[in-house]
Design an enzyme around this catalytic site. Structure first.
Site, PDB file in Angstrom:
ATOM      1  N   CYS A  30       0.835  -1.190   0.000  1.00 26.59           N
ATOM      2  CA  CYS A  30       0.000   0.000   0.000  1.00 26.59           C
ATOM      3  C   CYS A  30       0.872   1.242   0.000  1.00 26.59           C
ATOM      4  O   CYS A  30       2.084   1.188  -0.120  1.00 26.59           O
ATOM      5  CB  CYS A  30      -0.906   0.001   1.227  1.00 26.59           C
ATOM      6  SG  CYS A  30      -1.807  -1.546   1.474  1.00 26.59           S
ATOM      7  N   ASP A  63      -2.989  -9.598   8.346  1.00 27.93           N
ATOM      8  CA  ASP A  63      -1.718  -9.394   9.030  1.00 27.93           C
ATOM      9  C   ASP A  63      -1.638  -8.004   9.640  1.00 27.93           C
ATOM     10  O   ASP A  63      -0.897  -7.781  10.602  1.00 27.93           O
ATOM     11  CB  ASP A  63      -0.540  -9.658   8.089  1.00 27.93           C
ATOM     12  CG  ASP A  63      -0.528  -8.768   6.866  1.00 27.93           C
ATOM     13  OD1 ASP A  63      -1.597  -8.277   6.456  1.00 27.93           O
ATOM     14  OD2 ASP A  63       0.561  -8.571   6.281  1.00 27.93           O
ATOM     15  N   GLY A  91      12.984 -12.712  -8.349  1.00 26.81           N
ATOM     16  CA  GLY A  91      14.280 -13.192  -7.876  1.00 26.81           C
ATOM     17  C   GLY A  91      15.223 -12.091  -7.432  1.00 26.81           C
ATOM     18  O   GLY A  91      16.404 -12.361  -7.170  1.00 26.81           O
TER      19      GLY A  91
END
Length: 609
Positions: free
Chosen positions: A2, A102, A376
């Site tokens: 966010c 969370d 990655g």
């Protein structure tokens, strides 16, 4: 994932400043296109733009807990991958939860442990907490700096935001770039503060900043530490496999569609292979970027040894992914509107040229299919896999490794010499290098060679990785995509920092440990492929467009940006066939165009004396 913003003031009532906090927050609408929220009190005002990922109905922010002594308010960007374990622990301590997000776990974690909650979080975060019980602001940033957080002190208060534009939107802030800001803008030296806009600072990775009536204080809650590596090679490879697998498992968790960025290199292919195993029968979406004719016309240079396309196809066939191959032509890469999007995403002109444009356009294409993408990024820093990690000149010399390795790409020689002399860019880089390398964690009695290995690894993890994380976050969020980076894990960083360089290259090549750990989940061609940097177009039509646009800026006698460059020298250098344009001149053109675009958008006040 966010955008957060806030304002704390001890000399004015912020109850009537809702419009201002809305303006600050809404500058980051692209970071959080799904929802927005505001909380305004007398001493503090918070804003939040949300990209919904976990518990779509329950994770609304700012999130508040009312206590008898005042409210505790949180605005939070990021993901906490161990939130389930933390929630279980907090429940045992008597906390009750009304959502499965969370965000609520982080807020209750603060209620239980205060700012020390930072030490318990595993993931990526930029957090602002207003504790109305004691009238204190707490800002937290994750250990490796995956998520950005900026702040600026003002008279009687402090402003903060995920991006600098949020702070610049406050009418109390003048958009000024001073001499050090210009030095950082031109050199990208690796300054710990990463400051371009005067007065705006960044919360450093692994750091908590608190602000109350007593002023501002900083506390480093995490840093690398030196230790003897006691594991043998097979054990080390096994640990790498275990940690990477665990990170992928946790970072695949989302309540929205997710996919993988796939370049056909070792890092992204390893993550994709592990993800396919974790997801069982689910066919995961993968995404790659390429340019017309790149396979047939690819030319090797010192950082790009092979084209991505053939390796991407090998991985897709091997793993059976649902692949999306995004091909970008010269017109898209050189589009001034795309350049403006990139510059606006960064709030500063970073001069990476088509590498920035292609990454942003890739994320726009990704957004059509998924909201979360694993990348990655970070593996080259964790496993010391860059070209410069293996260069004798880097190990023998002093200075930022990438500056030593890529000197031929530098654009400084095309700057106006009086401008360059006044700002002393070389001296600035040397000072920033000394500041940076001084903090290298070392053990007593280490050899000179081992000390330099430590320095190279430390600089990559604490300076270069910040630039890459910043780039990934800004461009992905500009397109409304959350990127997750399993290799940017502090536990992996701690472990691999202490692995001797000889073991890092146990098979004679870069990233030996990761290659061995992933041997059964990637195809043989990828196992044998040497490191190749993020792709850059070699299309002469793109370079011709770059030359044409640069000539237009250089020909504008009123351009302050062009005055920073040696107009005649750069004009002469680019008056060649596109196929013969020197690397330094290409970099100078891209930097010139980025700075010119930035100046037109932000109209900064330059105060260089």
């Amino acid at each position: 994932m966010c955008g957060v913003a806030g304002w704390v003031s001890f000399d004015r009532d912020l109850s009537g400043e809702r419009a201002t906090i809305e303006s600050m927050t809404n500058t980051m609408e692209r970071r959080g296109p799904d929802e927005y929220g505001f909380w305004v009190g007398a001493r503090a005002a918070f804003g939040h733009r949300r990209l919904s990922i976990i518990d779509l109905p329950g994770g609304k922010q700012p999130m508040t807990v009312e206590t008898p002594d005042g409210p505790v308010v949180l605005t939070y960007s990021g993901e906490t991958y161990n939130y389930v374990e933390l929630r279980d622990e907090l429940r045992r301590r008597g906390h009750e939860f009304t959502t499965s997000s969370d965000t609520e776990v982080v807020l209750h974690g603060y209620l239980e442990w205060g700012a020390a909650v930072a030490e318990r979080l595993v993931g990526m975060c930029a957090i602002g907490i207003w504790d109305g019980r004691i009238e204190r602001l707490t800002l937290i940033r994750d250990r490796l700096g995956v998520k950005p957080m900026h702040y600026r002190e003002i008279a009687g208060g402090l402003l903060f935001g995920s991006e600098q534009k949020a702070i610049l939107a406050n009418p109390l802030v003048e958009p000024v770039v001073d001499a050090d800001g210009m030095r950082e803008l031109i050199t990208m030296s690796g300054s710990a503060n990463e400051a371009v806009w005067s007065g705006i600072n960044i919360v450093r990775p692994g750091t908590v900043v608190t602000f109350d009536r007593g002023g501002l204080r900083t506390h480093t809650y995490w840093r690398l530490s030196p230790d003897e590596h006691r594991d043998d090679l097979p054990t080390t490879i096994e640990r790498v496999r275990e940690m990477t697998t665990s990170n992928v498992r946790h970072e695949l968790v989302a309540d929205v569609p997710r996919g993988m960025l796939l370049s056909g290199g070792l890092d992204s292919s390893t993550l994709t292979g592990l993800a396919v195993r974790e997801l069982g029968g689910e066919k995961i979406k993968t995404f790659s970027v390429d340019f017309p004719g790149q396979d047939d016309d690819f030319g090797v240079d010192n950082v790009r040894l092979s084209a991505d396309g053939p390796y991407v196809r090998e991985v897709v066939e091997f793993l059976g992914t649902d692949h999306h191959h995004v091909v970008l032509d010269h017109a898209a890469l050189s589009d001034p509107e795309v350049r403006a999007e990139v510059v606006s995403a960064w709030d500063t002109p970073r001069g990476f040229g088509d590498a920035n444009a292609s990454l942003y356009l890739l994320f726009r294409a990704v957004k059509e299919h998924v909201t979360v993408a694993l990348s990655g990024e970070g593996a080259d820093e964790i496993f010391m896999g860059h070209v410069w990690h293996a260069m004798p000149a880097v190990h023998a010399g002093e200075g930022f490794p990438w500056v030593i390795a890529w000197a031929h790409h530098e654009s400084e020689s095309y700057l106006d010499q009086s401008f360059a002399a006044e700002l002393d860019f070389d001296g600035y880089i040397a000072d920033r290098y000394r500041d940076s390398v001084t903090g290298t964690p070392l053990s007593d009695g280490e050899s000179t060679a081992r000390k330099r290995e430590r320095e190279i690894g430390y600089l990559g993890l604490t300076r270069w990785l910040r630039t890459l994380n910043n780039r990934m976050d800004r461009l992905a969020m500009r397109a409304g995509v959350e990127t997750r980076v399993p290799f940017c894990d502090h536990r992996m960083a701690e472990y691999l920092y202490n692995v001797p360089y000889a073991m890092q290259r146990a098979d004679g090549h870069e990233k030996s440990l990761l290659r061995a750990a992933a041997a059964d989940v990637i195809p043989s061609g990828v196992r044998e492929r040497r490191k190749s940097a993020y792709p850059s177009t070699q299309d002469p039509l793109y370079i011709a467009a770059l030359q044409r646009q640069a000539r237009e800026v250089l020909a504008d006698n009123s351009s302050v940006t062009a005055d920073m460059f040696d107009r005649a020298k750069l004009a002469k250098a680019i008056d060649v066939d596109p196929r013969r344009l020197p690397a330094g001149a290409r970099s100078a053109c891209e930097q010139l165009l980025d700075i010119d675009t930035w100046a037109r958008i932000y109209r900064p006040a330059l105060k260089l004396s």
